[in-house]
Design a protein around this motif. Structure first.
Motif, PDB file in Angstrom:
ATOM      1  N   VAL A 184       0.836  -1.206   0.000  1.00  0.00           N
ATOM      2  CA  VAL A 184       0.000   0.000   0.000  1.00  0.00           C
ATOM      3  C   VAL A 184       0.870   1.256   0.000  1.00  0.00           C
ATOM      4  CG1 VAL A 184      -1.663   1.338   1.356  1.00  0.00           C
ATOM      5  CG2 VAL A 184      -1.960  -1.130   1.104  1.00  0.00           C
ATOM      6  N   TYR A 185       1.958   1.213   0.804  1.00  0.00           N
ATOM      7  CA  TYR A 185       2.869   2.362   0.869  1.00  0.00           C
ATOM      8  C   TYR A 185       3.485   2.638  -0.503  1.00  0.00           C
ATOM      9  CZ  TYR A 185       7.122   4.988   1.836  1.00  0.00           C
ATOM     10  OH  TYR A 185       8.132   5.911   1.811  1.00  0.00           O
ATOM     11  N   PHE A 186       3.988   1.570  -1.163  1.00  0.00           N
ATOM     12  CA  PHE A 186       4.587   1.760  -2.486  1.00  0.00           C
ATOM     13  C   PHE A 186       3.556   2.222  -3.504  1.00  0.00           C
ATOM     14  CE2 PHE A 186       8.142  -0.924  -0.918  1.00  0.00           C
ATOM     15  CZ  PHE A 186       9.184  -0.096  -1.311  1.00  0.00           C
ATOM     16  N   PHE A 187       2.302   1.734  -3.347  1.00  0.00           N
ATOM     17  CA  PHE A 187       1.244   2.157  -4.263  1.00  0.00           C
ATOM     18  C   PHE A 187       0.967   3.652  -4.107  1.00  0.00           C
ATOM     19  CE2 PHE A 187      -3.318   2.891  -5.029  1.00  0.00           C
ATOM     20  CZ  PHE A 187      -3.358   2.561  -6.375  1.00  0.00           C
ATOM     21  N   LEU A 188       0.881   4.108  -2.836  1.00  0.00           N
ATOM     22  CA  LEU A 188       0.641   5.531  -2.594  1.00  0.00           C
ATOM     23  C   LEU A 188       1.813   6.384  -3.075  1.00  0.00           C
ATOM     24  CD1 LEU A 188      -0.977   5.382   0.975  1.00  0.00           C
ATOM     25  CD2 LEU A 188      -2.127   5.706  -1.226  1.00  0.00           C
ATOM     26  N   GLU A 189       3.026   5.878  -2.844  1.00  0.00           N
ATOM     27  CA  GLU A 189       4.201   6.609  -3.322  1.00  0.00           C
ATOM     28  C   GLU A 189       4.210   6.691  -4.848  1.00  0.00           C
ATOM     29  OE1 GLU A 189       6.670   8.265  -1.684  1.00  0.00           O
ATOM     30  OE2 GLU A 189       5.304   8.004   0.001  1.00  0.00           O
ATOM     31  N   ARG A 190       3.741   5.598  -5.470  1.00  0.00           N
ATOM     32  CA  ARG A 190       3.679   5.602  -6.934  1.00  0.00           C
ATOM     33  C   ARG A 190       2.676   6.645  -7.426  1.00  0.00           C
ATOM     34  NH1 ARG A 190       2.018   0.471 -10.822  1.00  0.00           N
ATOM     35  NH2 ARG A 190       2.119   1.592 -12.799  1.00  0.00           N
ATOM     36  N   LEU A 191       1.526   6.736  -6.714  1.00  0.00           N
ATOM     37  CA  LEU A 191       0.534   7.753  -7.092  1.00  0.00           C
ATOM     38  C   LEU A 191       1.112   9.158  -6.940  1.00  0.00           C
ATOM     39  CD1 LEU A 191      -2.776   6.371  -5.519  1.00  0.00           C
ATOM     40  CD2 LEU A 191      -2.062   6.298  -7.911  1.00  0.00           C
ATOM     41  N   GLU A 194       3.485   9.723  -9.754  1.00  0.00           N
ATOM     42  CA  GLU A 194       2.763   9.976 -11.003  1.00  0.00           C
ATOM     43  C   GLU A 194       2.192  11.391 -11.018  1.00  0.00           C
ATOM     44  OE1 GLU A 194      -0.131   6.906 -11.283  1.00  0.00           O
ATOM     45  OE2 GLU A 194       1.284   5.408 -12.071  1.00  0.00           O
ATOM     46  N   ALA A 195       1.725  11.866  -9.836  1.00  0.00           N
ATOM     47  CA  ALA A 195       1.207  13.235  -9.770  1.00  0.00           C
ATOM     48  C   ALA A 195       2.314  14.256 -10.038  1.00  0.00           C
ATOM     49  CB  ALA A 195       0.579  13.481  -8.395  1.00  0.00           C
ATOM     50  N   VAL A 196       3.505  13.976  -9.461  1.00  0.00           N
ATOM     51  CA  VAL A 196       4.642  14.870  -9.694  1.00  0.00           C
ATOM     52  C   VAL A 196       5.026  14.874 -11.170  1.00  0.00           C
ATOM     53  CG1 VAL A 196       7.090  15.238  -9.212  1.00  0.00           C
ATOM     54  CG2 VAL A 196       5.522  14.679  -7.346  1.00  0.00           C
ATOM     55  N   LEU A 202       2.955  18.844 -17.316  1.00  0.00           N
ATOM     56  CA  LEU A 202       2.134  20.029 -17.534  1.00  0.00           C
ATOM     57  C   LEU A 202       3.000  21.276 -17.636  1.00  0.00           C
ATOM     58  CD1 LEU A 202      -0.560  21.589 -17.557  1.00  0.00           C
ATOM     59  CD2 LEU A 202      -0.499  21.512 -15.061  1.00  0.00           C
ATOM     60  N   ASP A 203       3.944  21.395 -16.668  1.00  0.00           N
ATOM     61  CA  ASP A 203       4.830  22.557 -16.685  1.00  0.00           C
ATOM     62  C   ASP A 203       5.680  22.590 -17.951  1.00  0.00           C
ATOM     63  OD1 ASP A 203       3.832  23.255 -14.255  1.00  0.00           O
ATOM     64  OD2 ASP A 203       5.483  22.404 -13.088  1.00  0.00           O
ATOM     65  N   MET A 204       6.129  21.383 -18.373  1.00  0.00           N
ATOM     66  CA  MET A 204       6.979  21.313 -19.558  1.00  0.00           C
ATOM     67  C   MET A 204       6.208  21.733 -20.811  1.00  0.00           C
ATOM     68  SD  MET A 204       9.374  18.136 -20.726  1.00  0.00           S
ATOM     69  CE  MET A 204       7.996  17.013 -20.814  1.00  0.00           C
ATOM     70  N   VAL A 205       4.956  21.245 -20.905  1.00  0.00           N
ATOM     71  CA  VAL A 205       4.137  21.618 -22.061  1.00  0.00           C
ATOM     72  C   VAL A 205       3.836  23.112 -22.035  1.00  0.00           C
ATOM     73  CG1 VAL A 205       1.886  21.322 -23.148  1.00  0.00           C
ATOM     74  CG2 VAL A 205       3.123  19.331 -22.311  1.00  0.00           C
ATOM     75  N   LEU A 386      -5.614  17.426 -17.533  1.00  0.00           N
ATOM     76  CA  LEU A 386      -4.629  17.808 -18.548  1.00  0.00           C
ATOM     77  C   LEU A 386      -4.999  17.210 -19.907  1.00  0.00           C
ATOM     78  CD1 LEU A 386      -1.917  19.279 -18.963  1.00  0.00           C
ATOM     79  CD2 LEU A 386      -0.778  17.078 -18.546  1.00  0.00           C
ATOM     80  N   PHE A 387      -4.900  18.001 -20.950  1.00  0.00           N
ATOM     81  CA  PHE A 387      -5.160  17.622 -22.347  1.00  0.00           C
ATOM     82  C   PHE A 387      -6.638  17.328 -22.637  1.00  0.00           C
ATOM     83  CE2 PHE A 387      -0.750  15.925 -21.610  1.00  0.00           C
ATOM     84  CZ  PHE A 387      -0.112  17.001 -22.207  1.00  0.00           C
ATOM     85  N   PHE A 388      -7.527  17.608 -21.679  1.00  0.00           N
ATOM     86  CA  PHE A 388      -8.954  17.424 -21.950  1.00  0.00           C
ATOM     87  C   PHE A 388      -9.495  18.687 -22.608  1.00  0.00           C
ATOM     88  CE2 PHE A 388     -13.396  18.046 -20.767  1.00  0.00           C
ATOM     89  CZ  PHE A 388     -13.946  16.879 -21.262  1.00  0.00           C
ATOM     90  N   THR A 389     -10.285  18.505 -23.668  1.00  0.00           N
ATOM     91  CA  THR A 389     -10.859  19.649 -24.365  1.00  0.00           C
ATOM     92  C   THR A 389     -12.240  19.297 -24.899  1.00  0.00           C
ATOM     93  OG1 THR A 389     -10.587  21.194 -26.208  1.00  0.00           O
ATOM     94  CG2 THR A 389      -9.717  18.976 -26.518  1.00  0.00           C
TER      95      THR A 389
END
Length: 436
Positions: A184-191, A194-196, A202-205, A386-389
């Motif tokens: 669970v810890y690794f799953f949350l860290e992965r989330l 992924e958010a980062v 987003l910042d790069m685009v 992001l990227f939704f239009t």
């Protein structure tokens, strides 16, 4: 982690198989002990009946009773043979061979008594026979106690083994719980990661887009500013030199004023492009008048509003109040929302956009409302992704405008939301009135 779970499952399967196998063998031994105990009891009981019948027959000189005793002794012999056979089937070493031979002798001795039942010699033989039967019963009684001792030892082994298995079981359960928490810890860290990564993308685009736009606007400014400066200088020079001709030809003055006015307008458009293309992420927040925001929006939007022929209004109850923001970013957000509205109402008969800034309590509330009927409910949860239009694929759009705007307002400790309760399409911006 999956390999660890695989090995843990294999280990549990091996432990389970071993436990079943050992317990099965223990249960077989327990069953055998019960069988041997019952057999010993039957042999001892038959021997005792034989002794009783023999004693009574000699004393009462009853031949039938004497024959009955012989039958009991034969039954005892049969039970003894059954015990010996069961030991052989169980794979145990038999200790009854000598006793079977001894029992044959007992039967022979009893037969001799039957041949001359009530003589003095038979009486002596009966006493000896009873003594021999008593010795055999003592041996069988000792064997019975040994069986019970083995049975107790086996039950103790089962108890100790089950305690060990219980410890192993709870250790495995604890290990699984710890492993689950780790997963669970690794799953949350992965989330979180992924958010980062999503924010970085987003910042790069956004930075790429702003950099390209900035480079483009700088090129335009460079190409236009030089001839524009010449035009402005020449128009001022002409205006000065032709002052004496104004009375004779008033049109000359109006034409020069028109040239000067339009060159000034071009200059404002270039400045607006620079404002929109600037990456103001590292700018410090400062106090900006609401009236200044109104004027900048009017300068940026006036060409398109005039082209699209729509009703645009900017209203506020606090024009002379200051909002603590990064000025360029707030302008970018409002222009993005207004441009979205312009695209959405382009085909409508009724076209209007209203921007309203009001001070409510400790917050500034900015609403951008257009004449559109609203956004479908199924699309509302995805508006800030992001990227939704919602725009047609034929239009050039990146789908990052609302997402970027949402992040900018969030960085100002505010919130950008869609007002689903409004009859028309409306976005709300809330920003704290005080510095934070």
């Amino acid at each position: 982690m999956g390999i660890i779970f695989l090995f843990a499952g294999l280990f549990i399967a091996i432990i389970g198989h071993w436990t079943l196998s050992v317990n099965r063998d223990s249960l077989q031994r327990v069953y055998s002990f019960r069988l041997f105990s019952r057999g010993n009891f039957q042999v001892i009981s038959a021997n005792l009946r034989a002794m009783t019948s023999l004693s009574q027959a000699i004393y009462e000189k009853d031949k039938e009773k004497l024959e009955e005793g012989y039958l009991h002794l034969e039954s005892s012999y049969g039970f003894l043979i059954s015990l010996d056979s069961e030991l052989y089937l169980q794979g145990s070493e038999s200790s009854l061979d000598d006793k079977l031979n001894s029992h044959d002798i007992l039967l022979e001795k009893y037969s001799e008594i039957l041949e001359d039942p009530f003589s003095k010699e038979s009486y002596k033989k009966s006493l000896d026979l009873q003594k021999r039967i008593s010795l055999m019963n003592q041996f069988l009684g000792y064997a019975e106690s040994e069986f019970w001792k083995q049975r107790a030892d086996d039950f103790e082994n089962i108890r100790l083994r089950n305690q060990t298995i219980e410890k192993i079981y709870w250790t495995l359960v604890f290990s699984f719980i710890v492993a689950l928490f780790i997963l669970v810890y690794f799953f949350l860290e992965r989330l979180k990661l992924e958010a980062v990564l999503e924010k970085q993308r987003l910042d790069m685009v956004a930075n790429s887009r702003l950099a390209a736009l900035g480079s483009f606007s700088a090129g335009i400014a460079h190409e236009i500013n030089n001839p524009l400066t010449v035009i402005q200088w020449r128009s001022k020079s002409l205006k000065k030199n032709l002052e004496s001709f104004y009375l004779e030809n008033p049109k000359i003055e109006s034409d020069l004023e028109s040239i000067e006015k339009n060159t000034f307008r071009i200059d404002k458009i270039i400045k607006s492009i620079k404002t929109l293309s600037k990456n103001a992420e590292k700018d410090q927040r400062e106090k900006v008048l609401i009236s200044s925001i109104r004027d900048q929006l009017n300068d940026i939007l006036s060409p398109r509003i005039a082209t699209d022929q729509l009703d645009y209004q900017f209203t506020s109850n606090c024009y002379e109040q200051s909002i603590y923001v990064r000025e360029v970013q707030i302008i970018q957000v409002l222009v993005n929302l207004i441009n979205n509205s312009l695209d959405a109402i382009a085909t409508l008969d009724e076209k209007w956009i209203k921007v309203c800034v009001n001070l409510k309590g400790k917050n500034f509330e900015i609403s951008v409302t257009d004449s559109g009927p609203g956004i479908p409910k199924k699309l509302q949860p995805h508006l800030f992704n992001l990227f939704f239009t919602t725009k047609s694929k034929s239009k050039e759009n990146s789908g990052i405008g609302l997402s970027l705007s949402h992040q900018i307002i969030k960085d100002h400790n505010g919130a950008l939301t869609y007002n689903a309760k409004s009859e028309n399409t409306q976005f709300l911006i809330t920003i704290p009135a005080e510095e934070s």
